[in-house]
Write an enzyme that holds these catalytic residues in place. Structure first.
Site, mmCIF file in Angstrom:
data_model
loop_
_atom_site.group_PDB
_atom_site.id
_atom_site.type_symbol
_atom_site.label_atom_id
_atom_site.label_comp_id
_atom_site.label_asym_id
_atom_site.label_seq_id
_atom_site.Cartn_x
_atom_site.Cartn_y
_atom_site.Cartn_z
ATOM 1 N N LYS A 129 1.708 -6.030 0.950
ATOM 2 C CA LYS A 129 0.262 -5.833 0.718
ATOM 3 C C LYS A 129 -0.083 -6.603 -0.556
ATOM 4 C CE LYS A 129 -0.205 -1.189 2.674
ATOM 5 N NZ LYS A 129 -0.475 0.237 2.395
ATOM 6 N N ASP A 177 3.514 -2.698 -2.476
ATOM 7 C CA ASP A 177 2.115 -2.340 -2.673
ATOM 8 C C ASP A 177 1.731 -2.778 -4.090
ATOM 9 O OD1 ASP A 177 -0.320 -1.008 -2.709
ATOM 10 O OD2 ASP A 177 0.455 0.848 -1.908
ATOM 11 N N PHE A 191 -3.065 1.800 5.992
ATOM 12 C CA PHE A 191 -1.915 2.697 5.941
ATOM 13 C C PHE A 191 -1.046 2.526 7.182
ATOM 14 C CE2 PHE A 191 0.590 6.556 5.775
ATOM 15 C CZ PHE A 191 0.988 6.494 4.450
ATOM 16 N N LYS A 227 13.382 5.793 0.675
ATOM 17 C CA LYS A 227 13.985 5.937 1.980
ATOM 18 C C LYS A 227 13.495 4.844 2.942
ATOM 19 C CE LYS A 227 13.730 10.954 1.501
ATOM 20 N NZ LYS A 227 13.128 12.188 2.086
HETATM 21 P P1 IMP Z 1 4.599 0.307 -5.090
HETATM 22 O O1 IMP Z 1 4.717 -1.136 -4.617
HETATM 23 O O2 IMP Z 1 5.479 0.614 -6.258
HETATM 24 O O3 IMP Z 1 3.165 0.692 -5.341
HETATM 25 O O4 IMP Z 1 5.071 1.293 -3.931
HETATM 26 C C1 IMP Z 1 5.490 0.884 -2.684
HETATM 27 C C2 IMP Z 1 5.917 2.135 -1.934
HETATM 28 O O5 IMP Z 1 4.741 2.868 -1.523
HETATM 29 C C3 IMP Z 1 6.651 1.786 -0.650
HETATM 30 O O6 IMP Z 1 8.035 1.670 -0.849
HETATM 31 C C4 IMP Z 1 6.285 2.956 0.239
HETATM 32 O O7 IMP Z 1 7.160 4.049 0.004
HETATM 33 C C5 IMP Z 1 4.900 3.358 -0.213
HETATM 34 N N1 IMP Z 1 3.865 2.750 0.644
HETATM 35 C C6 IMP Z 1 3.018 1.738 0.318
HETATM 36 N N2 IMP Z 1 2.193 1.440 1.339
HETATM 37 C C7 IMP Z 1 2.522 2.282 2.349
HETATM 38 C C8 IMP Z 1 2.020 2.455 3.708
HETATM 39 O O8 IMP Z 1 1.106 1.771 4.203
HETATM 40 N N3 IMP Z 1 2.631 3.432 4.453
HETATM 41 C C9 IMP Z 1 3.647 4.202 3.970
HETATM 42 N N4 IMP Z 1 4.139 4.067 2.712
HETATM 43 C C10 IMP Z 1 3.584 3.120 1.911
#
Ligand code: IMP
Ligand code: MG
Length: 177
Positions: free
Chosen positions: A131, A103, A152, A43
């Site tokens: 990040k 992330d 965060f 979302k």
């Molecule tokens: P990844 O890159 O697959 O680990 O996941 C990224 C997802 O984690 C993003 O699309 C967000 O939904 C969530 N996410 C990562 N960092 C944050 C943050 O600082 N605040 C809120 N959601 C986050």
């Protein structure tokens, strides 16, 4: 309930507008004369997607996906699955993934591979926030609004247990020790 005393402003409306404008300028230049399908990751990307697409002058289409990590624990990242898969025919089309924040990059890699397998002529990634120190799975990210350390963030699509997505600005959460 959210305690707003712990919210510290990270990106103001003016910051967001500048980042969106700069990304849109690059995207308009790179896709001149082409059709691009923006693939918003639900979302979190809904507000960024809405602002970015309105700043584009090239022929832009929109598509949305939603991914879930099944069996995710502290020890294991789990497996990424689609809660909503693509419903566009990507053969011969240019896809541009639109993320709010990246992330570990696991979900991004899963979507990137899906779009390639669907026959997209090109797949690129645009994210408001990156990040990059936290990356576990590498996927080239061409358009980055701002690199950010591991903190965060909430607001402008980013949630804290589904709250705060509606805030117009981005905040970092800091609790007193
Ligand atoms: P990844 O890159 O697959 O680990 O996941 C990224 C997802 O984690 C993003 O699309 C967000 O939904 C969530 N996410 C990562 N960092 C944050 C943050 O600082 N605040 C809120 N959601 C986050
Ligand atoms: Mg979340």
């Amino acid at each position: 309930m959210l305690d707003h005393r712990h919210f510290h402003k990270y990106l103001s409306r003016a910051d967001i507008e500048t980042l969106v404008h700069d990304l849109a300028t690059r995207i308009n230049r790179d896709y001149e004369g082409k059709t691009v399908v923006l693939v918003g990751v639900l979302k979190g990307s809904f507000l960024f997607m809405a602002d970015l697409v309105r700043a584009l002058t090239v022929d832009a289409r929109v598509e949305f996906v939603r991914m879930n990590s099944l069996g995710k624990t502290k020890e294991s990242p789990g497996t990424v699955v689609f809660a909503k898969d693509i419903s566009t025919d990507f053969r011969g089309k240019h896809a541009l993934i639109v993320e709010q924040i990246i992330d570990s990059g696991r979900a991004l890699k899963f979507l990137y591979d899906r779009l390639k397998a669907a026959g997209a002529e090109s797949v690129e990634v645009a994210t408001l926030l990156d990040k990059n120190d936290k990356r576990l799975v590498e996927t080239p990210v061409k358009y980055v609004g701002r690199k950010t350390k591991d903190q965060f963030l909430v607001g402008y699509g980013l949630d804290l247990e589904e709250s705060a997505r509606n805030l117009a600005e981005v905040y970092f959460l800091k609790y007193p020790n």
